[in-house]
Design an enzyme around this catalytic site. Structure first.
Site, short mmCIF file in Angstrom:
data_model
loop_
_atom_site.label_atom_id
_atom_site.label_comp_id
_atom_site.label_asym_id
_atom_site.label_seq_id
_atom_site.Cartn_x
_atom_site.Cartn_y
_atom_site.Cartn_z
N THR A 1 1.89 0.38 6.57
CA THR A 1 2.72 1.52 6.16
C THR A 1 1.78 2.62 5.67
O THR A 1 1.51 2.72 4.47
CB THR A 1 3.72 1.12 5.05
OG1 THR A 1 3.06 0.29 4.08
CG2 THR A 1 4.89 0.35 5.63
N THR B 1 4.29 -2.63 2.22
CA THR B 1 4.51 -1.83 1.01
C THR B 1 5.34 -0.59 1.33
O THR B 1 5.01 0.17 2.25
CB THR B 1 3.17 -1.39 0.40
OG1 THR B 1 2.39 -2.55 0.14
CG2 THR B 1 3.39 -0.61 -0.88
N CYS C 1 -4.24 0.25 0.53
CA CYS C 1 -3.26 0.06 -0.54
C CYS C 1 -3.39 1.06 -1.67
O CYS C 1 -2.54 1.91 -1.87
CB CYS C 1 -3.38 -1.37 -1.10
SG CYS C 1 -2.93 -2.65 0.08
#
Length: 425
Positions: A86, A121, A261
């Site tokens: 993502t 996420t 992340c």
């Protein structure tokens, strides 16, 4: 209604997150590892993993796991686990394209009674607001009547051989109480560290997105302190080591914040916050600081060259490391490219050496060529951008040898002692 004994799992996406999970499920359940990249499937079938997250021995120790890029094979599953990336776009907005495409793929084979679990996420609400409508539209089935959903955020740390998927506690959730219990039991069967069942999918989504947001803000604070201390000619690491003698001081270090992340997830949360009418201040301020560290390092290096009367224009600079973190081949969102780009704006000749990174991937992702091996006595400056073990093993003498008699050594990652370098972040 749901039985572990009748479960066949399909993992959608076999990257850093999906493959370790598929291997663990494949030890207990019939498991289908699906990826759209045929080269990735061929590699795994041959018993190799280019991400280095799973060893050949571990791949062989998953007897019920098989790999495919054939969508039709997914029809055999009744539990789908989505582990696709993502990312964010150039405007730093969430790019849900991979998630939507994966949902379309699953929707085309979804059957009554199936469960779709997302691990990617996202911002709170994305699963039910974005993914579920795609599943409904593609399958013609009704959510929470014919099919169900869960969310269990991934907590994989690429390159970390101590914190593996099985010994990291897993947060779980489901779209109904019954589904939540099944999802929890499913993960509990492979996760030795245990599980934490959240009360809703949104709670689980929110828990994931703030994990990395909290870390990002903490690193931003330390980076800002480094900017201040550098202006005061105080060594930041010495300050942190002194402050760290207090039991509750958090041991963060300054540095480049990249990867898939920490440097991405905060933008998912701030996007949703702005959408509902709240403008985040602390989170975005931290992002601005961290996103600016690459250009700051390049500027500092140029200043050091000038002080030694070395012309930065057409200078030859060696950058050690391109991966986003040490001892890992992962190039996703590496901020080392910011340093390289800034140095190239000064028309410096930049050589990049990283023994962990695949050269073809570096060229494909960033248009950067990696050298095979640095030559001694060649460079006006050597910048240690990533703390790979090979660089630490080279020691002060080995890294200093790459430079000319008059050269600059800049250590971003505190690989070398303070007295061995001209500057460190």
């Amino acid at each position: 209604m749901f039985s572990l004994n009748e479960t066949t799992v399909a993992i959608i996406g076999l990257g850093y997150v999906g493959l370790p999970l598929a291997v663990e499920f494949g030890k207990l359940y019939p498991t289908i590892g699906f990826d759209i990249r045929k080269a990735r499937i061929d590699e795994l079938i041959s018993g190799q993993d280019s991400t280095l997250e799973v060893s050949p021995e571990e791949l062989a120790d998953s007897p019920q796991l098989r790999y495919t890029c054939d969508i039709n094979e997914l029809e055999k599953a009744n539990v789908y686990v989505v582990t696709v990336p993502t990312p964010i776009d150039n405007a730093k907005r969430p790019d849900l394209t991979p998630l939507i495409k994966a949902s379309e793929t699953i929707g085309s084979v979804l059957k009554s009674g199936d469960i779709v679990i997302y691990e990617s996420t996202v911002y709170p609400g994305a699963t039910e607001e974005v993914c579920i409508p795609v599943l409904e539209a593609k399958s013609g089935l009704k959510f929470n009547q014919s099919f169900f959903a869960g969310y269990s955020p991934e907590r994989i740390n690429p390159g970390d051989k101590q914190h593996r998927v099985t010994n990291i506690l897993k947060v779980t959730s489901g779209s109904t109480p019954e589904v939540a219990e099944f999802v929890d039991q499913l993960y509990a069967s492979i996760i030795k560290a245990g599980t934490h069942k959240a009360s809703s999918i949104k709670v689980a989504e929110a828990a994931k997105v703030i994990e990395n947001t909290q870390r990002d803000v903490n690193i931003a604070l330390i980076n800002e302190l480094a900017l201040i201390f550098n202006k005061m000619n105080i060594d930041t690491l010495e300050v942190l080591e002194a402050a760290g003698t207090k039991w509750n001081f958090l041991p963060f270090r300054p540095g480049l914040v990249g990867g898939h992340c920490i440097s991405v997830d905060p933008y998912y949360l701030t996007h949703k916050a702005q959408e509902i009418g709240y403008h985040p201040e602390v989170i975005l301020a931290g992002r601005r600081i961290n996103d600016g560290m690459g250009s700051y390092v390049a500027d500092q290096l140029v200043r050091l060259l000038v002080r030694k009367t070395i012309n930065p224009v057409k200078s030859k600079i060696l950058v050690l490391g391109l991966a986003f973190k040490e001892n890992c081949p992962d190039l996703r969102n590496t901020r080392v490219v910011d340093i390289i780009g800034a140095l190239q704006e000064f028309h410096a000749q930049v050589d990049i050496y990283d023994p962990w990174v695949d050269k073809e991937e570096a060229m494909h992702e960033y248009g950067l060529s990696l050298i095979d091996e640095p030559q001694n006595g060649t460079y006006d400056a050597v910048l240690i951008a990533v703390g790979h073990k090979q660089f630490a093993e080279s020691g002060s003498a080995g890294i200093r040898a790459y430079g000319k008699n008059e050269s600059v050594i800049y250590d971003v990652k505190y690989v070398l002692p303070r007295e061995a370098v001209d500057a460190r972040l």
